[in-house]
Design a protein around this motif. Structure first.
Motif, short mmCIF file in Angstrom:
data_model
loop_
_atom_site.label_atom_id
_atom_site.label_comp_id
_atom_site.label_asym_id
_atom_site.label_seq_id
_atom_site.Cartn_x
_atom_site.Cartn_y
_atom_site.Cartn_z
N ALA A 1 24.90 -10.44 -12.48
CA ALA A 1 23.69 -10.81 -12.81
C ALA A 1 23.61 -10.85 -14.29
N GLU A 2 23.60 -11.82 -14.97
CA GLU A 2 23.66 -11.85 -16.24
C GLU A 2 22.44 -12.62 -17.00
N THR A 3 21.92 -12.03 -18.13
CA THR A 3 20.82 -12.51 -18.78
C THR A 3 20.90 -13.37 -19.97
N GLN A 4 22.23 -13.08 -20.55
CA GLN A 4 22.76 -14.05 -21.65
C GLN A 4 24.17 -14.03 -21.63
N ASN A 5 24.52 -14.98 -22.44
CA ASN A 5 26.15 -15.32 -22.44
C ASN A 5 26.79 -15.28 -21.18
N LEU A 6 26.26 -16.16 -20.42
CA LEU A 6 26.64 -16.16 -19.10
C LEU A 6 28.03 -16.56 -19.01
N LEU A 7 28.57 -17.37 -19.49
CA LEU A 7 29.99 -17.83 -19.28
C LEU A 7 30.93 -16.72 -20.05
N ASP A 8 30.70 -16.46 -21.27
CA ASP A 8 31.53 -15.25 -21.67
C ASP A 8 31.64 -14.15 -21.04
N ASN A 9 30.52 -13.71 -20.68
CA ASN A 9 30.47 -12.52 -19.91
C ASN A 9 31.22 -12.43 -18.65
N ALA A 10 31.20 -13.73 -17.71
CA ALA A 10 31.57 -13.93 -16.68
C ALA A 10 33.29 -13.96 -16.50
N LYS A 11 33.60 -14.61 -17.93
CA LYS A 11 35.07 -14.79 -18.18
C LYS A 11 35.68 -13.28 -18.08
N GLN A 12 34.91 -12.56 -19.15
CA GLN A 12 35.54 -11.24 -19.27
C GLN A 12 35.48 -10.52 -18.17
N LYS A 13 34.66 -10.55 -17.12
CA LYS A 13 34.57 -9.72 -16.02
C LYS A 13 35.46 -10.23 -15.19
N LEU A 14 36.08 -11.60 -15.01
CA LEU A 14 37.03 -12.15 -14.02
C LEU A 14 38.43 -11.54 -14.46
N ALA A 15 38.51 -11.38 -16.04
CA ALA A 15 39.72 -10.79 -16.45
C ALA A 15 39.78 -9.38 -16.03
N LYS A 16 39.03 -8.57 -16.72
CA LYS A 16 38.77 -7.16 -16.44
C LYS A 16 38.94 -6.56 -14.79
N LYS A 17 38.35 -7.27 -14.18
CA LYS A 17 38.37 -6.89 -12.66
C LYS A 17 39.25 -7.58 -12.11
N LYS A 18 40.15 -8.54 -12.42
CA LYS A 18 41.19 -9.45 -11.90
C LYS A 18 40.67 -10.20 -10.60
N LEU A 19 39.34 -10.87 -10.72
CA LEU A 19 38.71 -11.20 -9.85
C LEU A 19 39.16 -12.86 -9.81
N ASP A 20 39.04 -13.39 -8.45
CA ASP A 20 39.50 -14.76 -8.16
C ASP A 20 38.27 -15.58 -8.09
N LEU A 21 37.01 -15.06 -8.10
CA LEU A 21 36.00 -15.72 -7.97
C LEU A 21 34.81 -14.69 -8.34
N LEU A 22 33.84 -15.43 -9.23
CA LEU A 22 32.64 -14.59 -9.70
C LEU A 22 31.35 -15.42 -9.24
N LEU A 23 30.42 -14.90 -8.67
CA LEU A 23 29.16 -15.65 -8.44
C LEU A 23 28.05 -14.93 -9.40
N ALA A 24 27.51 -15.78 -10.27
CA ALA A 24 26.67 -15.34 -11.19
C ALA A 24 25.25 -15.77 -10.56
N ASN A 25 24.52 -14.69 -10.43
CA ASN A 25 22.91 -14.95 -10.07
C ASN A 25 22.14 -15.41 -11.58
N ASP A 26 21.36 -16.24 -11.16
CA ASP A 26 20.55 -16.82 -12.30
C ASP A 26 19.34 -15.82 -12.44
N VAL A 27 19.55 -14.63 -12.99
CA VAL A 27 18.22 -13.61 -13.08
C VAL A 27 17.16 -14.02 -14.09
#
Ligand code: C5P
Length: 218
Positions: free
Chosen positions: A145-171
């Protein structure tokens, strides 16, 4: 007809907000209904998967052939997942895990003696990050659930948590509050946002997610 697109696959789904006990009658939690996770568990069951639902939701129910494990705290959720992770084909981490938990648990109900009460909190384990260390071939999906910099934060989260897929809620969208039956998500993988849903039912989003998972696991 794609009814059995997850036949033979073992899938873990987590749902609900964890509860961190302060004393026998009080806890810290967050605003999560568990509806998204339950919708995913139902969609996976309908797709023929062998589903283990690890839930800290107190309001949602599921009928059918699903193995439900009820948990309360982040630490309980972590060990329930670890008990089932090795032979799973996929994990969808839709639970809203508490980020902090009381440093100490009071065995007795805390008395309302003073005008102020301080509760010291410590960080809970980041379950997905811990799992990334033992991850093998499991397809792992996280939520954000991101309120800012959706893509940057999502990409960091994918890498840090070794995710195959991330679903970002538009909060930022006020039309989709907590406890809503609807949601709107961006589907993100290492290439970026490859799909964005409309505002639509959580059941529909769950089915779209199951489609993607079934295409991406062998
Ligand atoms: O880092 P952030 O909390 O935004 O990441 C959200 C994702 O991480 C969700 O899939 C959530 O279930 C998971 N999470 C976790 N352990 C925590 C906190 C969040 O696995 N302690």
């Amino acid at each position: 007809e794609q009814n059995n697109r997850l036949a033979g696959k073992k899938m873990i789904v987590t749902a609900g907000g964890t509860r961190e006990a302060i004393d026998p009658v009080r806890y810290i939690s967050n605003n999560s209904s568990g509806k998204m996770g339950y919708a995913i568990a139902r969609a996976a069951m309908n797709a023929g998967a062998d589903v283990t639902l690890i839930s800290s939701s107190e309001t949602q129910h599921i009928n059918g052939n699903v193995n439900v494990i009820n948990v309360s705290s982040a630490n309980e959720m972590k060990s329930a997942i670890e008990d089932n992770f090795n032979d799973a084909d996929a994990l969808v981490m839709a639970a809203a895990v508490s980020d902090y938990t009381p440093a100490t648990y009071s065995e007795q109900k805390i008395k309302k003696n003073g005008d102020e009460l301080d509760i010291h909190l410590v960080k809970t384990p980041d379950i997905l990050k811990e799992l990334s260390k033992i991850k093998d071939n499991q397809f792992v999906v996280g939520f954000a659930a991101e309120t800012q910099n959706l893509l940057d934060n999502a990409k960091q989260k994918l890498a840090k948590k070794k995710l195959d897929l991330l679903l970002a809620n538009d909060v930022s969208n006020k039309a989709i509050g907590f406890n809503s039956d609807n949601n709107q998500v961006s589907f993100i993988d290492e290439t970026g946002v490859f799909k964005k849903s409309d505002v639509e039912s959580k059941d529909k989003i769950a089915n779209e997610l199951i489609d993607i998972i079934s295409e991406r696991i062998d």
